[in-house]
Scaffold this active site. Structure first.
Site, PDB file in Angstrom:
ATOM      1  N   PHE A   1      20.097   2.448 108.853  1.00 23.40           N
ATOM      2  CA  PHE A   1      19.772   3.822 108.442  1.00 23.40           C
ATOM      3  C   PHE A   1      18.429   3.934 107.729  1.00 23.40           C
ATOM      4  CE2 PHE A   1      23.063   6.796 109.699  1.00 23.40           C
ATOM      5  CZ  PHE A   1      23.871   5.901 110.382  1.00 23.40           C
TER       6      PHE A   1
ATOM      7  N   LYS B   1      26.423  19.033 107.032  1.00 22.46           N
ATOM      8  CA  LYS B   1      27.615  19.703 106.464  1.00 22.46           C
ATOM      9  C   LYS B   1      28.104  18.987 105.198  1.00 22.46           C
ATOM     10  CE  LYS B   1      31.646  18.832 108.599  1.00 22.46           C
ATOM     11  NZ  LYS B   1      32.703  18.329 107.721  1.00 22.46           N
TER      12      LYS B   1
ATOM     13  N   CYS C   1      27.859  16.198 110.857  1.00 23.88           N
ATOM     14  CA  CYS C   1      28.396  15.583 109.635  1.00 23.88           C
ATOM     15  C   CYS C   1      27.441  15.582 108.453  1.00 23.88           C
ATOM     16  CB  CYS C   1      28.852  14.170 109.951  1.00 23.88           C
ATOM     17  SG  CYS C   1      29.986  14.151 111.334  1.00 23.88           S
TER      18      CYS C   1
ATOM     19  N   GLY D   1      12.322   9.487 111.293  1.00 20.54           N
ATOM     20  CA  GLY D   1      12.408  10.383 112.449  1.00 20.54           C
ATOM     21  C   GLY D   1      12.257  11.828 112.028  1.00 20.54           C
TER      22      GLY D   1
ATOM     23  N   GLY E   1      20.595  15.095 111.799  1.00 17.34           N
ATOM     24  CA  GLY E   1      21.268  16.292 112.301  1.00 17.34           C
ATOM     25  C   GLY E   1      22.722  15.973 112.575  1.00 17.34           C
TER      26      GLY E   1
ATOM     27  N   ARG F   1      24.615  20.080 117.855  1.00 19.00           N
ATOM     28  CA  ARG F   1      24.784  20.766 116.571  1.00 19.00           C
ATOM     29  C   ARG F   1      23.777  20.225 115.550  1.00 19.00           C
ATOM     30  NH1 ARG F   1      31.072  20.021 115.673  1.00 19.00           N
ATOM     31  NH2 ARG F   1      30.606  18.141 116.850  1.00 19.00           N
TER      32      ARG F   1
ATOM     33  N   PHE G   1      35.379   7.419 109.440  1.00 21.59           N
ATOM     34  CA  PHE G   1      33.991   6.948 109.317  1.00 21.59           C
ATOM     35  C   PHE G   1      33.346   6.685 110.679  1.00 21.59           C
ATOM     36  CE2 PHE G   1      36.126   5.823 105.317  1.00 21.59           C
ATOM     37  CZ  PHE G   1      35.273   6.426 104.402  1.00 21.59           C
TER      38      PHE G   1
HETATM   39  C1  UGA Z   1      27.948  10.057 110.654  1.00 18.81           C
HETATM   40  C2  UGA Z   1      28.284   8.724 109.953  1.00 18.81           C
HETATM   41  O1  UGA Z   1      27.359   7.713 110.368  1.00 18.81           O
HETATM   42  C3  UGA Z   1      29.720   8.284 110.276  1.00 18.81           C
HETATM   43  O2  UGA Z   1      30.033   7.116 109.529  1.00 18.81           O
HETATM   44  C4  UGA Z   1      30.684   9.414 109.896  1.00 18.81           C
HETATM   45  O3  UGA Z   1      32.020   9.107 110.219  1.00 18.81           O
HETATM   46  C5  UGA Z   1      30.291  10.673 110.652  1.00 18.81           C
HETATM   47  O4  UGA Z   1      28.937  11.027 110.301  1.00 18.81           O
HETATM   48  C6  UGA Z   1      31.242  11.780 110.239  1.00 18.81           C
HETATM   49  O5  UGA Z   1      31.234  12.171 109.063  1.00 18.81           O
HETATM   50  O6  UGA Z   1      32.075  12.187 111.048  1.00 18.81           O
HETATM   51  P1  UGA Z   1      27.198  10.758 113.143  1.00 18.81           P
HETATM   52  O7  UGA Z   1      26.972  12.117 112.568  1.00 18.81           O
HETATM   53  O8  UGA Z   1      27.940  10.621 114.409  1.00 18.81           O
HETATM   54  O9  UGA Z   1      27.966   9.815 112.072  1.00 18.81           O
HETATM   55  O10 UGA Z   1      25.768  10.118 113.416  1.00 18.81           O
HETATM   56  P2  UGA Z   1      24.801   9.048 112.727  1.00 18.81           P
HETATM   57  O11 UGA Z   1      24.654   7.901 113.639  1.00 18.81           O
HETATM   58  O12 UGA Z   1      25.192   8.773 111.335  1.00 18.81           O
HETATM   59  O13 UGA Z   1      23.420   9.848 112.731  1.00 18.81           O
HETATM   60  C7  UGA Z   1      23.264  11.080 112.009  1.00 18.81           C
HETATM   61  C8  UGA Z   1      21.857  11.576 112.085  1.00 18.81           C
HETATM   62  O14 UGA Z   1      20.973  10.735 111.357  1.00 18.81           O
HETATM   63  C9  UGA Z   1      21.273  11.637 113.509  1.00 18.81           C
HETATM   64  O15 UGA Z   1      20.540  12.839 113.639  1.00 18.81           O
HETATM   65  C10 UGA Z   1      20.347  10.445 113.589  1.00 18.81           C
HETATM   66  O16 UGA Z   1      19.264  10.631 114.481  1.00 18.81           O
HETATM   67  C11 UGA Z   1      19.860  10.369 112.156  1.00 18.81           C
HETATM   68  N1  UGA Z   1      19.431   8.999 111.753  1.00 18.81           N
HETATM   69  C12 UGA Z   1      20.339   8.004 111.681  1.00 18.81           C
HETATM   70  C13 UGA Z   1      18.095   8.780 111.441  1.00 18.81           C
HETATM   71  O17 UGA Z   1      17.238   9.697 111.511  1.00 18.81           O
HETATM   72  N2  UGA Z   1      17.722   7.524 111.029  1.00 18.81           N
HETATM   73  C14 UGA Z   1      18.608   6.502 110.930  1.00 18.81           C
HETATM   74  O18 UGA Z   1      18.208   5.384 110.536  1.00 18.81           O
HETATM   75  C15 UGA Z   1      19.949   6.740 111.269  1.00 18.81           C
END
Ligand code: UGA
Length: 428
Positions: A243, A257, A254, A247, A251, A322, A141
């Protein structure tokens, strides 16, 4: 991440890498991607000889009691999950164990569809190894950019084991014991529940993002402010404040996919997963919607305009591009005949390989020089305290577009900017 952090917990870790360049790089103490705090720990445990890297699976198998599968499981064009690296690793481990017949625990860290751990168990059983090999589903996670922190401060550690396999559960408990002492709950469950909990968690977080992105559209149309709506929603403990940042869409490696993966898992059991499909649709439409709006600022659209982009990574504190929404935005701007100048603190090397038509510069002020429009696409901290007066004086036309709600419309207006702040002010 897994190898380095388990060394940090006091274990001796042998890590197998099949790509010779990556192997040489990590063995020399370099991390092949940007992740805060990782390089320092890697160097420390290489020096202490608690962490080593090899190309030899048999060497790793020989030295390990617990073997983590942390290989890639990318999406295939039809939406299903490519498990070839998982099954290849399992076959390789089986060929080593057939000779030695030693007890091993095989832990799946990679994100895999429901049923995969059972299928892995079946493979060991067919090879006559099921009495000595136990299979564990232990989904990850961690977030990129704060992965080291997340490893040591998990909200939960999910351990999926075969029904009644108490011995394996106890061994996994001992492995995670240092974190458990910090009161991080280790939850024992079945393989299927563990596997699905990973997809469901990511899909739910993606749902929150697409939801707030649709609310942002309503805010723009009604004069409400999405940052305040999100804050007020988040005050309700049942909803939670995380979350809900509107925005350009989610992307990274994770969420895109895993939402596709979950839809495919549902399809295989004859169910149409409607909510997640809608989440995906909203996410896919977000950049086009933004670009349509930007076009309306200039008579004749964006052709011939020079546009500055701040941030290329899919989120701050990573060099990962990515499925970056910033990259799709730049691609669309180029297709519409604009020229693009960009800066990102970490992602420019990778972006250059993908987008050679872009001019890359060294800071936000160089990006702003002579542009018709400046777009803040990824909310790196370095973009939070910009000298707005200086920025404006450098620009050809004063259009500022903030896709991450870093600046308030009031502050931008006070500094003489026109433009757009997502979910707050359609036209400044
Ligand atoms: C995500 C999950 O948060 C992790 O818990 C999980 O382990 C991981 O995927 C995975 O499956 O390996 P990650 O992809 O690193 O982590 O990034 P996030 O911080 O979740 O952000 C994902 C995307 O959502 C980013 O593009 C971010 O800009 C966007 N986002 C996030 C928003 O647009 N608004 C938000 O409030 C939060």
């Amino acid at each position: 991440m897994t190898a380095v952090c388990f060394s940090d917990l006091g274990n001796t870790v042998v890590c197998v890498e099949s790509n010779p360049e990556k192997l040489a790089l990590v063995a020399s103490g370099e991390v092949p991607f940007y992740e805060e705090g990782l390089k320092e720990k890697l160097g420390r445990y290489l020096d202490k000889e608690r962490l080593s890297f090899t190309a030899s699976i048999s060497e790793m198998v020989q030295h390990s009691e617990i073997i983590f599968l942390a290989v890639g499981t990318p999406s295939l064009p039809d939406g299903s999950v490519d498990l070839s690296a998982i099954y290849q690793s399992v076959d390789d481990i089986i060929s080593c164990l057939v000779e030695t017949q030693e007890r091993k625990i095989i832990v799946t860290k990679s994100t895999v569809p429901v049923g995969t751990n059972r299928a892995i168990h079946k493979k060991f059983k067919e090879a006559g190894l099921s009495p000595i090999v136990s299979v564990v589903s232990n989904p990850e996670f961690l977030r990129e950019g704060s992965a080291v922190y997340d490893f040591f401060h998990p909200d939960r550690i999910v351990v999926g084991v075969d029904n009644g396999d108490e011995e394996t559960m106890a061994q996994m408990g001992r492995l995670y014991d240092p974190l458990y002492r910090l009161k991080m709950p280790i939850v024992k469950t079945s393989w299927e529940t563990a596997e699905l909990s990973k997809y469901a968690s990511n899909a739910f977080l993606a749902t929150k993002i697409s939801f707030i992105n649709e609310i942002a559209i309503l805010c723009e149309k009604t004069g409400a402010d999405v940052t305040e709506v999100a804050k007020l929603m988040g005050m309700d403990g049942r909803i939670g404040a995380y979350f809900l940042h509107a925005g350009p869409g989610y992307g990274g490696a994770c969420f895109p996919k895993d939402t596709v993966g979950l839809i495919d898992i549902a399809k295989h059991v004859g169910y149409d997963l409607q909510v997640v499909k809608a989440v995906q649709k909203v996410n896919e439409g977000q950049v086009s919607r933004i670009v349509e709006h930007l076009k309306s600022f200039f008579e004749g659209g964006l052709r011939g305009k020079k546009i500055g982009v701040l941030g290329l990574a899919f989120k701050p504190n990573t060099d990962d591009i990515r499925e970056s929404k910033s990259i799709s935005l730049v691609e669309k701007l180029l297709t519409l005949g604009a020229s693009v100048v960009a800066y990102d603190p970490e992602a420019m090397v990778l972006a250059q390989q993908e987008l050679s038509e872009v001019t890359y510069v060294e800071d936000a002020y160089q990006v702003a020089t002579d542009v018709d429009m400046l777009i803040l696409a990824t909310e790196w901290n370095v973009f939070r305290e910009l000298d707005l007066e200086r920025l404006k004086s450098l620009m050809k036309q004063p259009y500022f577009v903030d896709l991450r709600n870093v600046y308030s419309p009031e502050v931008l207006q006070k500094n003489g900017f026109k433009g757009y702040v997502l979910g707050r002010e359609l036209t400044l």
